[in-house]
Design a protein around this motif. Structure first.
Motif, PDB file in Angstrom:
ATOM      1  N   ALA A  29       0.845  -1.181   0.000  1.00  0.00           N
ATOM      2  CA  ALA A  29       0.000   0.000   0.000  1.00  0.00           C
ATOM      3  C   ALA A  29       0.885   1.236   0.000  1.00  0.00           C
ATOM      4  CB  ALA A  29      -0.898  -0.012   1.228  1.00  0.00           C
ATOM      5  N   PRO A  30       0.528   2.253  -0.776  1.00  0.00           N
ATOM      6  CA  PRO A  30       1.340   3.473  -0.797  1.00  0.00           C
ATOM      7  C   PRO A  30       1.514   4.042   0.608  1.00  0.00           C
ATOM      8  CG  PRO A  30      -0.364   3.544  -2.490  1.00  0.00           C
ATOM      9  CD  PRO A  30      -0.645   2.339  -1.624  1.00  0.00           C
ATOM     10  N   GLY A  31       2.750   4.394   0.929  1.00  0.00           N
ATOM     11  CA  GLY A  31       3.023   5.006   2.221  1.00  0.00           C
ATOM     12  C   GLY A  31       3.160   4.033   3.369  1.00  0.00           C
ATOM     13  N   SER A  32       2.959   2.752   3.142  1.00  0.00           N
ATOM     14  CA  SER A  32       3.067   1.788   4.228  1.00  0.00           C
ATOM     15  C   SER A  32       4.451   1.158   4.223  1.00  0.00           C
ATOM     16  CB  SER A  32       1.975   0.721   4.100  1.00  0.00           C
ATOM     17  OG  SER A  32       2.111   0.021   2.887  1.00  0.00           O
ATOM     18  N   SER A  33       4.793   0.507   5.323  1.00  0.00           N
ATOM     19  CA  SER A  33       6.109  -0.118   5.412  1.00  0.00           C
ATOM     20  C   SER A  33       6.018  -1.373   6.267  1.00  0.00           C
ATOM     21  CB  SER A  33       7.133   0.855   5.993  1.00  0.00           C
ATOM     22  OG  SER A  33       6.795   1.170   7.317  1.00  0.00           O
ATOM     23  N   GLY A  34       7.103  -2.126   6.258  1.00  0.00           N
ATOM     24  CA  GLY A  34       7.183  -3.340   7.055  1.00  0.00           C
ATOM     25  C   GLY A  34       6.353  -4.471   6.475  1.00  0.00           C
ATOM     26  N   THR A  35       6.318  -5.543   7.212  1.00  0.00           N
ATOM     27  CA  THR A  35       5.592  -6.729   6.774  1.00  0.00           C
ATOM     28  C   THR A  35       4.129  -6.411   6.481  1.00  0.00           C
ATOM     29  OG1 THR A  35       7.082  -8.074   8.109  1.00  0.00           O
ATOM     30  CG2 THR A  35       5.059  -9.119   7.374  1.00  0.00           C
ATOM     31  N   ALA A  36       3.540  -5.523   7.253  1.00  0.00           N
ATOM     32  CA  ALA A  36       2.135  -5.155   7.037  1.00  0.00           C
ATOM     33  C   ALA A  36       1.903  -4.581   5.644  1.00  0.00           C
ATOM     34  CB  ALA A  36       1.678  -4.166   8.098  1.00  0.00           C
ATOM     35  N   ALA A  37       2.940  -3.987   5.046  1.00  0.00           N
ATOM     36  CA  ALA A  37       2.809  -3.414   3.704  1.00  0.00           C
ATOM     37  C   ALA A  37       2.746  -4.489   2.621  1.00  0.00           C
ATOM     38  CB  ALA A  37       3.984  -2.477   3.416  1.00  0.00           C
ATOM     39  N   LEU A  38       2.992  -5.743   3.004  1.00  0.00           N
ATOM     40  CA  LEU A  38       3.010  -6.822   2.014  1.00  0.00           C
ATOM     41  C   LEU A  38       1.630  -7.395   1.727  1.00  0.00           C
ATOM     42  CD1 LEU A  38       6.264  -8.652   3.136  1.00  0.00           C
ATOM     43  CD2 LEU A  38       5.981  -6.781   1.482  1.00  0.00           C
ATOM     44  N   GLY A  39       0.611  -6.780   2.251  1.00  0.00           N
ATOM     45  CA  GLY A  39      -0.756  -7.194   1.924  1.00  0.00           C
ATOM     46  C   GLY A  39      -1.414  -7.968   3.045  1.00  0.00           C
ATOM     47  N   ARG A  40      -2.427  -8.697   2.650  1.00  0.00           N
ATOM     48  CA  ARG A  40      -3.246  -9.465   3.590  1.00  0.00           C
ATOM     49  C   ARG A  40      -2.381 -10.455   4.366  1.00  0.00           C
ATOM     50  NH1 ARG A  40      -7.492 -13.698   1.553  1.00  0.00           N
ATOM     51  NH2 ARG A  40      -5.770 -13.783   0.099  1.00  0.00           N
ATOM     52  N   HIS A  41      -2.595 -10.545   5.665  1.00  0.00           N
ATOM     53  CA  HIS A  41      -1.833 -11.430   6.544  1.00  0.00           C
ATOM     54  C   HIS A  41      -2.390 -12.844   6.434  1.00  0.00           C
ATOM     55  CE1 HIS A  41      -0.437 -12.458  10.863  1.00  0.00           C
ATOM     56  NE2 HIS A  41       0.552 -12.637  10.019  1.00  0.00           N
TER      57      HIS A  41
END
Length: 183
Positions: A29-41
């Protein structure tokens, strides 16, 4: 009003035909970082194998595997690097791979893997980045397939020197999630 609806439909159609692969919610997602930025968990082998099957129209022969089978598959050196972080794994077939490893990380251990890799690269104990392709909570063992067909990312704990690479800061300073256009 009619012209507005036609314009919205045309823009939607063009966006859908952009040539970029569409693989669920696994783009940063634009502006996101880390593992969470890699999409659905994804937290289970069933979730990962279902997603891979839906994304590739393959991987319908999922075989859960033991730690011993993981060690045989990875080899002793690579097994020692990855095993402390893996909760469960399975294999399936996705061309051209007769065995593609599907990996689910232990809760909280995907960040620990990043820390391990960053320390190992900094200390000279590891000489290269992981060869897996990473999503949020999971990975596939064939990095190239994961990047090109599934929209996942490599974890790099060294400077990214690829022109036009798409990078997202990892959870650990000194590491980055990376992808690029292979075409």
């Amino acid at each position: 009003m009619w012209r507005f609806l036609v314009a919205v439909a045309a823009v939607s159609l063009l966006a859908g035909c952009s040539g970029e692969p569409q693989h669920g919610n696994h783009h940063a997602a634009p502006g996101s970082s880390g593992t969470a930025a890699l999409g659905r968990h994804l937290t289970s082998l069933n979730d990962v194998s279902t997603w891979v099957q839906q994304s590739t129209d393959e991987c319908d022969n999922v075989e859960p595997a033991s730690k011993e089978e993981l060690a045989d598959y990875l080899g002793p050196q690579r097994y020692s690097w990855y095993e402390p972080f893996v909760a469960e794994w399975a294999t399936c077939s996705v061309k051209p791979y007769a065995k593609l490893g599907l990996v689910v990380f232990k809760p909280g251990r995907q960040r620990a893997l990043q820390e391990f890799w960053q320390r190992g690269m900094s200390a000279g104990q590891l000489s290269d980045n992981p060869d897996w392709a990473f999503g949020n909570g999971f990975a596939v063992t064939a990095g190239e397939l994961g990047i090109e067909r599934l929209g996942l990312r490599y974890l790099w704990c060294r400077p990214v020197d690829i022109p036009n690479a798409d990078t997202v800061a990892a959870d650990v300073d000194g590491c980055t999630f990376v992808t690029w256009n292979h075409h």
